[in-house]
Structure formats: C-alpha cells, structure tokens
Design a protein around this motif. Structure first.
Motif, PDB file in Angstrom:
ATOM      1  N   ILE A  49       0.833  -1.204   0.000  1.00  0.00           N
ATOM      2  CA  ILE A  49       0.000   0.000   0.000  1.00  0.00           C
ATOM      3  C   ILE A  49       0.867   1.252   0.000  1.00  0.00           C
ATOM      4  O   ILE A  49       0.610   2.191  -0.739  1.00  0.00           O
ATOM      5  CB  ILE A  49      -0.948   0.009   1.222  1.00  0.00           C
ATOM      6  CG1 ILE A  49      -1.978  -1.111   1.052  1.00  0.00           C
ATOM      7  CG2 ILE A  49      -1.630   1.363   1.377  1.00  0.00           C
ATOM      8  CD1 ILE A  49      -3.034  -1.150   2.118  1.00  0.00           C
ATOM      9  N   THR A  95       0.762   4.165  -3.150  1.00  0.00           N
ATOM     10  CA  THR A  95       0.554   5.611  -3.088  1.00  0.00           C
ATOM     11  C   THR A  95       1.661   6.357  -3.844  1.00  0.00           C
ATOM     12  O   THR A  95       1.431   7.418  -4.399  1.00  0.00           O
ATOM     13  CB  THR A  95       0.486   6.139  -1.641  1.00  0.00           C
ATOM     14  OG1 THR A  95       1.709   5.836  -0.971  1.00  0.00           O
ATOM     15  CG2 THR A  95      -0.673   5.520  -0.871  1.00  0.00           C
ATOM     16  N   LYS A  96       2.840   5.763  -3.859  1.00  0.00           N
ATOM     17  CA  LYS A  96       3.916   6.393  -4.633  1.00  0.00           C
ATOM     18  C   LYS A  96       3.644   6.307  -6.131  1.00  0.00           C
ATOM     19  O   LYS A  96       3.862   7.256  -6.884  1.00  0.00           O
ATOM     20  CB  LYS A  96       5.257   5.723  -4.336  1.00  0.00           C
ATOM     21  CG  LYS A  96       5.740   5.971  -2.930  1.00  0.00           C
ATOM     22  CD  LYS A  96       7.162   5.468  -2.759  1.00  0.00           C
ATOM     23  CE  LYS A  96       7.601   5.646  -1.317  1.00  0.00           C
ATOM     24  NZ  LYS A  96       8.960   5.121  -1.084  1.00  0.00           N
ATOM     25  N   LEU A 112       0.840   6.162  -7.443  1.00  0.00           N
ATOM     26  CA  LEU A 112      -0.249   7.083  -7.729  1.00  0.00           C
ATOM     27  C   LEU A 112       0.276   8.501  -7.913  1.00  0.00           C
ATOM     28  O   LEU A 112      -0.070   9.176  -8.888  1.00  0.00           O
ATOM     29  CB  LEU A 112      -1.291   7.029  -6.601  1.00  0.00           C
ATOM     30  CG  LEU A 112      -2.451   8.014  -6.700  1.00  0.00           C
ATOM     31  CD1 LEU A 112      -3.119   7.946  -8.069  1.00  0.00           C
ATOM     32  CD2 LEU A 112      -3.478   7.737  -5.602  1.00  0.00           C
ATOM     33  N   GLU A 140      -0.050  10.518 -11.384  1.00  0.00           N
ATOM     34  CA  GLU A 140      -0.715  11.823 -11.470  1.00  0.00           C
ATOM     35  C   GLU A 140       0.168  12.838 -12.175  1.00  0.00           C
ATOM     36  O   GLU A 140      -0.288  13.583 -13.042  1.00  0.00           O
ATOM     37  CB  GLU A 140      -1.062  12.317 -10.061  1.00  0.00           C
ATOM     38  CG  GLU A 140      -2.305  11.630  -9.490  1.00  0.00           C
ATOM     39  CD  GLU A 140      -2.533  11.930  -8.022  1.00  0.00           C
ATOM     40  OE1 GLU A 140      -3.667  11.785  -7.572  1.00  0.00           O
ATOM     41  OE2 GLU A 140      -1.562  12.303  -7.331  1.00  0.00           O
ATOM     42  N   ILE A 149      -6.565   4.666  -7.774  1.00  0.00           N
ATOM     43  CA  ILE A 149      -7.599   5.394  -7.032  1.00  0.00           C
ATOM     44  C   ILE A 149      -8.686   4.439  -6.569  1.00  0.00           C
ATOM     45  O   ILE A 149      -9.106   4.458  -5.416  1.00  0.00           O
ATOM     46  CB  ILE A 149      -8.227   6.494  -7.935  1.00  0.00           C
ATOM     47  CG1 ILE A 149      -7.187   7.554  -8.296  1.00  0.00           C
ATOM     48  CG2 ILE A 149      -9.465   7.087  -7.256  1.00  0.00           C
ATOM     49  CD1 ILE A 149      -7.227   8.802  -7.477  1.00  0.00           C
ATOM     50  N   THR A 205      -8.506   1.069  -6.257  1.00  0.00           N
ATOM     51  CA  THR A 205      -8.012   0.060  -5.318  1.00  0.00           C
ATOM     52  C   THR A 205      -7.749   0.632  -3.934  1.00  0.00           C
ATOM     53  O   THR A 205      -7.989  -0.018  -2.923  1.00  0.00           O
ATOM     54  CB  THR A 205      -6.720  -0.579  -5.857  1.00  0.00           C
ATOM     55  OG1 THR A 205      -6.957  -1.011  -7.189  1.00  0.00           O
ATOM     56  CG2 THR A 205      -6.301  -1.751  -4.989  1.00  0.00           C
ATOM     57  N   LEU A 206      -7.262   1.859  -3.902  1.00  0.00           N
ATOM     58  CA  LEU A 206      -6.958   2.463  -2.607  1.00  0.00           C
ATOM     59  C   LEU A 206      -8.203   3.060  -1.954  1.00  0.00           C
ATOM     60  O   LEU A 206      -8.135   3.609  -0.852  1.00  0.00           O
ATOM     61  CB  LEU A 206      -5.869   3.538  -2.764  1.00  0.00           C
ATOM     62  CG  LEU A 206      -4.476   3.018  -3.130  1.00  0.00           C
ATOM     63  CD1 LEU A 206      -3.547   4.171  -3.491  1.00  0.00           C
ATOM     64  CD2 LEU A 206      -3.875   2.213  -1.987  1.00  0.00           C
ATOM     65  N   GLY A 207      -9.327   2.958  -2.645  1.00  0.00           N
ATOM     66  CA  GLY A 207     -10.564   3.458  -2.035  1.00  0.00           C
ATOM     67  C   GLY A 207     -10.626   4.970  -1.960  1.00  0.00           C
ATOM     68  O   GLY A 207     -11.148   5.539  -1.019  1.00  0.00           O
ATOM     69  N   LEU A 208     -10.088   5.649  -2.978  1.00  0.00           N
ATOM     70  CA  LEU A 208     -10.003   7.108  -2.930  1.00  0.00           C
ATOM     71  C   LEU A 208     -10.977   7.789  -3.874  1.00  0.00           C
ATOM     72  O   LEU A 208     -10.839   8.966  -4.177  1.00  0.00           O
ATOM     73  CB  LEU A 208      -8.578   7.546  -3.292  1.00  0.00           C
ATOM     74  CG  LEU A 208      -7.455   6.995  -2.413  1.00  0.00           C
ATOM     75  CD1 LEU A 208      -6.109   7.366  -3.015  1.00  0.00           C
ATOM     76  CD2 LEU A 208      -7.574   7.548  -1.009  1.00  0.00           C
ATOM     77  N   GLY A 263     -13.342  11.279  -2.515  1.00  0.00           N
ATOM     78  CA  GLY A 263     -12.858  12.320  -1.620  1.00  0.00           C
ATOM     79  C   GLY A 263     -13.044  11.961  -0.171  1.00  0.00           C
ATOM     80  O   GLY A 263     -13.376  10.831   0.169  1.00  0.00           O
ATOM     81  N   CYS A 264     -12.880  12.925   0.682  1.00  0.00           N
ATOM     82  CA  CYS A 264     -12.798  12.611   2.099  1.00  0.00           C
ATOM     83  C   CYS A 264     -12.886  13.902   2.906  1.00  0.00           C
ATOM     84  O   CYS A 264     -12.197  14.869   2.618  1.00  0.00           O
ATOM     85  CB  CYS A 264     -11.449  11.930   2.321  1.00  0.00           C
ATOM     86  SG  CYS A 264     -11.272  11.159   3.901  1.00  0.00           S
ATOM     87  N   LYS A 283      -5.861  16.999  -3.807  1.00  0.00           N
ATOM     88  CA  LYS A 283      -5.834  15.540  -3.787  1.00  0.00           C
ATOM     89  C   LYS A 283      -7.125  14.937  -3.236  1.00  0.00           C
ATOM     90  O   LYS A 283      -7.169  13.776  -2.846  1.00  0.00           O
ATOM     91  CB  LYS A 283      -4.630  15.058  -2.967  1.00  0.00           C
ATOM     92  CG  LYS A 283      -3.297  15.392  -3.613  1.00  0.00           C
ATOM     93  CD  LYS A 283      -3.071  14.619  -4.905  1.00  0.00           C
ATOM     94  CE  LYS A 283      -1.987  15.186  -5.804  1.00  0.00           C
ATOM     95  NZ  LYS A 283      -0.662  15.275  -5.210  1.00  0.00           N
TER      96      LYS A 283
END
Lengths: 211, 211
Positions: free
Chosen positions: B13, B17-18, B20, B24, B77, B79-82, B85-86, B109
């Motif tokens: 994980i 993120t790296k 990703l 981007e 996005i 797979t990481l559940g992003l 937004g949040c 982000k």
DNA sequence: TAGATTGTTAATCGATTAACAATC
DNA sequence: TAGATTGTTAATCGATTAACAATC
C-alpha cells in the motif's frame, strides 16, 4: 574497544525512534524502569521484536525489571547518532515552511532551524519567528557558515526538485521532503519523504477496506 | 463478478501511493505510457517489485509498452478506495494546524478540510483561510453534519491523547497524528503517525552513519 | 520480425516470532 | 525463594528478487 556496530536495518531504526519518543516521555514523568512488555504493548509490537531491536544498542537490561529509562534513552540517542543536535535550513516560506520554522518541537528535540529561504524576492527580509527570510542565493553561504546538515523542502511539488538540487549543491547531507513529489538526489545524500498526503491516502484506504 | 480482492499488505500500500503520485504527475505532463522499468528507476525500486505490486490492481498492462498512465491512475484510485474524496477536521489551530488548513495540496488531492477546532477559547471565531475556528465542543456535531471521516491531530504532544479521544468519540474513523507522541485508539480506528521529528532523527542517523 | 515489457512462478533473502535457559 | 524479565537461538513467516515464457 568499540563493539563493531553493524548497519542497523531500516525497519529497526524506525522502531528505535519510537522507543526513544517513549523513553523521553517516561523520563519526563519520572518513571525509572521500562520493560519490553510495556514498550511492546504501548506501541503495538511483540516483546520479541522489542528485545531483538534493543540488541542493536549498547545497553544491558536487568532481568526481572526491564531497562533503566534514562539509560535506554541515552543509548538510543547514542546509537541513532543524535548526540550533538543538528542544524537545519528550510526552503520555502509559505504556510508550511513558516509554521515549521516556528514549530517548538524541533528545538525541543535538538534541531536548530538556522535559516529559512524562499525564491520569492518579495518575501525577503520578512520576519518569521526570530528569523529573517533570505533569498535562495544565500543558501550556499548559510549552509557553510552554520554547518547545516539537513534541508527541509517546503515548496510546491513543481519546484521541489529544484529546491533539492540547490540544497544538495549548497552541501546539505540530508533532505526532508514535505512536497508530495519524489525528488531524485545523488547517492551521498539521504532523503526522507514526509508523505503527509500519502499518509492521508493510506488512512482513507484503511477506512474504506473496513467498511 | 468481482475479483475477490485479498487484503493488500501494508508495504505494498505504501508503494501504491507512490505509484499514484507518479501517475498523477505523468498524466499532467501528458505522458501516455508508464512502464515498470520507469517506475522502478524513478522511485528506487526493482522492476519485479513494481510488477508484483501492480498484481494487486484490477489492471492489465500491455507487453512491450507498459501501463496506460491514465488507466494506472484510475485503477490505483479505485483500489486504494479514494474515489469519493474525504472530509477532514483539524484539531489544533496553532502554527501547524493553521498551515495545514490552508495547505493547497490537500484539496488538490481530494481532501476537504471541513473544520478546524481548538481548545483555546480565545481563538474561537478567528478566521483561518475560509474557515472559522470552533471550540472543541462543536466537534461531535461538526463530524456528524459534514460526515467527517478523518481527524488531524495538530496539538502539542501533551494534549495529543485527549484530542484523539475526543475525535474518536465524535465518530471519526481515522486519525493522522502530527504530534510526536504515540496515541492509543480503539481497534476500529485507523491511525497514522506522521513522524516528522522521527523522520528528522532517521535522517540524522543516516548522516552520522555515513561519516 | 526484433525489441521491449508484461505476468507469473520459484528461489532467496530478511524480518518477525516463539521458546527457553539464565538471571536478578 | 518465586516471579518477572532479559538475551539469544532456532523456526516461521512474509516480502523481495530473479528468471523466463508469453505477448504486443
């Protein structure tokens, strides 16, 4: 006759800094002993791991009691090479850079912010805490004069690499990169990426997996 | 018929993120393909690791070309559940908290800072960016109303645990702890410790080992 | 086709854990 | 002494790497 200390693996180093934080707190609250059991339970590790890690220190515990808090703290400081503080320069005087320049926790832990620089000429001369913002050109001289060993990159991602290059050129030996971009450096320079945004993403991920 | 996605190991994980962040950037600069070789070399990994990691995604590469940048980004996005937004709340309106509240990179982000609170009544009502500082008592209501899922702890170490407790009580599901203390939480709540001071120490350590 | 890169399997490597005798 | 905890060895576990056939 020094014990020939081998290189300590990265995961171990990561945990040693946790033990140090814990030992510092325990020292402050006057606790005399800390055991591997206590460390493990507080930090979410196994006792085995903790004891195995402590193997890397020049420290002996006491059967039945654990480790002397103060001795543990000192040994960690020694082993991690933190005895003599550390001079730091911040590149980027935006929100983040300014906040860090005034961050109490740094000086409390032996890091001295000796300068803050920014490429925006308009900011030059403005005051941040007790420092005056300098231009990027001042970097090499500042690094030499103050024996700065670490540079903090607090600029937008698009200028992170340039900031890194200039810091390296100026002679710093380590970089803390707060911009959420990967920066490339020559092999002699250590880099730690701060990954705040990445951390937030990992959190999101953890949350979404549980629901 | 969904591929039964197993739990992804933490080190993977971290690297996803790296990828990703890299994807981007590559997307922004209009690059159409990214290969495992390129990712590996840019991020200091081996090609094997990169390809092994990508195994965890719902993505097929193309022999001889690599991965479509945009497809890679989207898959990460997902797979990481992003995807969606949040909402975030910041506890602590000191230097650091205020700087983060105005930090551009968050909203860019997909993180929305929906509130900033502080226990110091004197700060209440003051403006930070486009937000007004609220008191701690407002926390439960703010979290409910805005469906806040992450709380950022930006208070001094001594009040970090209390901030964590109140955030958990208010109903957040993840914490980013910027105070350099370990905080304990019930097992349903994910925590990431930001470790800026720890990172600095690791840098120091790396530097001192090389000299 | 030739060159490049994927996807996958098997081998290696290292880190974590379990267990226990030694010690205070 | 009894109870607790260290230091250390050996076993397990998991992550990384190497290698290569399959594919575009």
């Amino acid at each position: 006759m020094k014990k020939d200390r081998k290189v300590i693996p990265q995961p171990v180093i990561g945990r040693l800094t946790k033990y140090l934080a814990y030992a510092e707190q325990a020292t402050e609250s006057g606790r005399e002993w800390v055991s591997s059991k206590e460390l493990a339970e507080s930090l979410g590790l196994t006792r085995s791991t903790v004891r195995q890690d402590i193997t890397h220190l020049d420290l002996s515990g006491m059967s039945g009691h654990g480790y002397e808090t103060e001795a543990l703290r000192k040994s960690l400081i020694r082993t991690l090479g933190l005895r003599k503080g550390c001079e730091v320069v911040i590149v980027g005087a935006g929100n983040l850079g300014r906040a860090l320049a005034r961050h109490k926790e740094f000086s409390r832990k032996g890091f001295r912010i000796s300068a803050i620089v920014d490429s925006n000429a308009k900011l030059e001369g403005k005051k941040v805490g007790s420092l005056f913002i300098k231009g990027m050109d001042a970097l090499p001289r500042l690094v030499q004069k103050n024996k700065v060993s670490i540079g903090i990159i607090a600029v937008p991602p698009s200028s992170a690499q340039e900031a890194a290059d200039r810091l390296v050129q100026a002679g710093v030996r380590g970089l803390l990169n707060l911009a959420c971009t990967h920066v490339a450096t020559p092999s002699g320079v250590a880099v730690v990426e701060s990954r705040t945004v990445a951390n937030m993403r990992e959190l999101c991920c953890a949350i979404s997996m549980r629901s």
